[in-house]
Design an enzyme around this catalytic site. Structure first.
Site, PDB file in Angstrom:
ATOM      1  N   SER A   1       0.826  -1.209   0.000  1.00  0.00           N
ATOM      2  CA  SER A   1       0.000   0.000   0.000  1.00  0.00           C
ATOM      3  C   SER A   1       0.858   1.255   0.000  1.00  0.00           C
ATOM      4  O   SER A   1       1.937   1.287   0.612  1.00  0.00           O
ATOM      5  CB  SER A   1      -0.870  -0.005   1.264  1.00  0.00           C
ATOM      6  OG  SER A   1      -1.411   1.265   1.520  1.00  0.00           O
TER       7      SER A   1
ATOM      8  N   TYR B   1      -2.794  -0.370   9.976  1.00  0.00           N
ATOM      9  CA  TYR B   1      -2.923  -1.061   8.692  1.00  0.00           C
ATOM     10  C   TYR B   1      -1.638  -0.883   7.871  1.00  0.00           C
ATOM     11  O   TYR B   1      -1.023  -1.851   7.420  1.00  0.00           O
ATOM     12  CB  TYR B   1      -4.130  -0.534   7.911  1.00  0.00           C
ATOM     13  CG  TYR B   1      -4.083  -0.863   6.440  1.00  0.00           C
ATOM     14  CD1 TYR B   1      -4.260  -2.174   6.002  1.00  0.00           C
ATOM     15  CD2 TYR B   1      -3.822   0.122   5.477  1.00  0.00           C
ATOM     16  CE1 TYR B   1      -4.182  -2.493   4.646  1.00  0.00           C
ATOM     17  CE2 TYR B   1      -3.747  -0.188   4.138  1.00  0.00           C
ATOM     18  CZ  TYR B   1      -3.918  -1.497   3.721  1.00  0.00           C
ATOM     19  OH  TYR B   1      -3.825  -1.809   2.395  1.00  0.00           O
TER      20      TYR B   1
ATOM     21  N   LYS C   1       1.632  -3.541   6.597  1.00  0.00           N
ATOM     22  CA  LYS C   1       2.156  -3.658   5.226  1.00  0.00           C
ATOM     23  C   LYS C   1       3.670  -3.398   5.224  1.00  0.00           C
ATOM     24  O   LYS C   1       4.442  -4.117   4.577  1.00  0.00           O
ATOM     25  CB  LYS C   1       1.442  -2.677   4.290  1.00  0.00           C
ATOM     26  CG  LYS C   1      -0.022  -2.998   4.035  1.00  0.00           C
ATOM     27  CD  LYS C   1      -0.182  -4.266   3.214  1.00  0.00           C
ATOM     28  CE  LYS C   1      -1.620  -4.521   2.808  1.00  0.00           C
ATOM     29  NZ  LYS C   1      -1.791  -5.789   2.092  1.00  0.00           N
TER      30      LYS C   1
END
Length: 324
Positions: free
Chosen positions: A116, A141, A145
């Site tokens: 991302s 989040y 990643k």
């Protein structure tokens, strides 16, 4: 190619699976259906309902010989990750590690990773972000990643893995044959939410803050059509098998649109106003996020097919009309 796809019942995984099958490749999908939906799985794919950390099921599955794995499985909601960081650590990092180590034990050592643009965090000034820019994830989040990227690159250094990391900017739109699209209910995805308001599935659209340092005060994003993103996975997979060299690429168009621009464009398509209001900023929202995609374009002479905001929005609206 014979490809194993994790999270292939989700938005991007299912679209990529359809494209791979359209191109004549074999696809096996493993998905626990926590976020995905079996309706999105291509009929020609082999489908196994399983968690990627289920050692017995995954070991059995890996008795088949795959050329490469595309790893899409994971949780994706920024706001949820702020509320439940441990859950995101478990699903996006710990389970992914278990799965990858099982792959390596079975001599499956080529991987495309769904990362991302969130790993970059806030940029110091308004400029396009390239792959060498500093990484500063701002929410759990993005942190997961970032951590899994580090884990992969460590294995690359140890000559145990060859991988391509694809850092997605804002993925939007739907398959033009309406086979698959974004199904997440109550999604925070800007275009999905606007389409739900347009089709009366949601009462109003909230613009999360209009006091950013941009022309119209709303955040700017680089929107890439999901089918162009799927194509980038296919290109990256072919290349990884040939060159066997690990790389990182941004996935976007290098063009930014503000939240208000997106809403104005949807209203033009609909020929009416959406029910909308200005709300407060969301925690962890980034002001400006636009990709520098020079590296991928130059390497593969890549030209996107769907680089048009109106086309992206129309495909998302058409999908919203048919999805439940």
């Amino acid at each position: 190619m014979n490809i194993l796809v994790t999270g292939g019942a989700g938005y991007i995984g299912s679209n990529t699976s359809h494209l791979l099958i359209d191109k004549g490749h074999e696809v096996t999908i493993v998905d626990n259906l926590i976020q995905g939906d079996e309706k999105l799985v291509p009929k020609k794919a082999n489908f196994i309902k399983a968690d990627i950390s289920d050692e017995n099921k995954i070991k059995k599955l890996l008795q088949n010989k795959f050329d490469l794995v595309m790893h899409f499985a994971g949780l994706v909601k920024v706001e949820e990750s702020i509320l439940h960081p441990k859950k995101y650590q478990e699903y996006n990092f710990e389970k992914a590690k278990i799965f990858l180590n099982l792959c390596l034990e079975s001599d499956l050592n080529k991987l495309i990773f769904s990362s991302s643009a969130g790993v970059y965090g806030q940029t110091k000034k308004i400029k396009k972000i390239n792959e060498n820019d500093n990484l500063n994830p701002l929410n759990p989040y993005a942190e997961t990643k970032y951590k899994f990227e580090r884990y992969l690159l460590d294995l690359v250094e140890k000559k145990k893995l060859q991988c391509t990391i694809l850092r997605y900017f804002n993925v939007a739109g739907a398959d033009e044959k309406r086979r698959t699209g974004l199904i997440s209910k109550g999604s925070n995805n800007l275009i999905k939410a606007a389409c739900e308001v347009a089709t009366k599935k949601r009462k109003k659209f909230i613009i999360n803050g209009d006091d950013y340092g941009t022309k119209d005060g709303t955040p700017i994003r680089d929107f890439i059509h999901v089918t162009d993103l799927a194509e980038m996975h296919f290109i990256a997979a072919e290349n990884l098998l040939i060159e066997q060299k690990s790389e990182i690429y941004n996935c976007g168009y290098g063009e930014g649109f503000s939240v208000k621009q997106v809403i104005n464009e949807i209203e033009k398509i609909l020929e009416r106003d959406l029910n909308k209001e200005i709300g407060s900023r969301r925690a962890g929202d980034i002001e400006y996020s636009v990709a520098d995609v020079t590296k991928f374009k130059k390497k593969f002479k890549w030209q996107p097919k769907y680089n048009n905001l109106t086309l992206i929005l129309k495909s998302a609206l058409e999908w919203e009309k048919v999805c439940e």
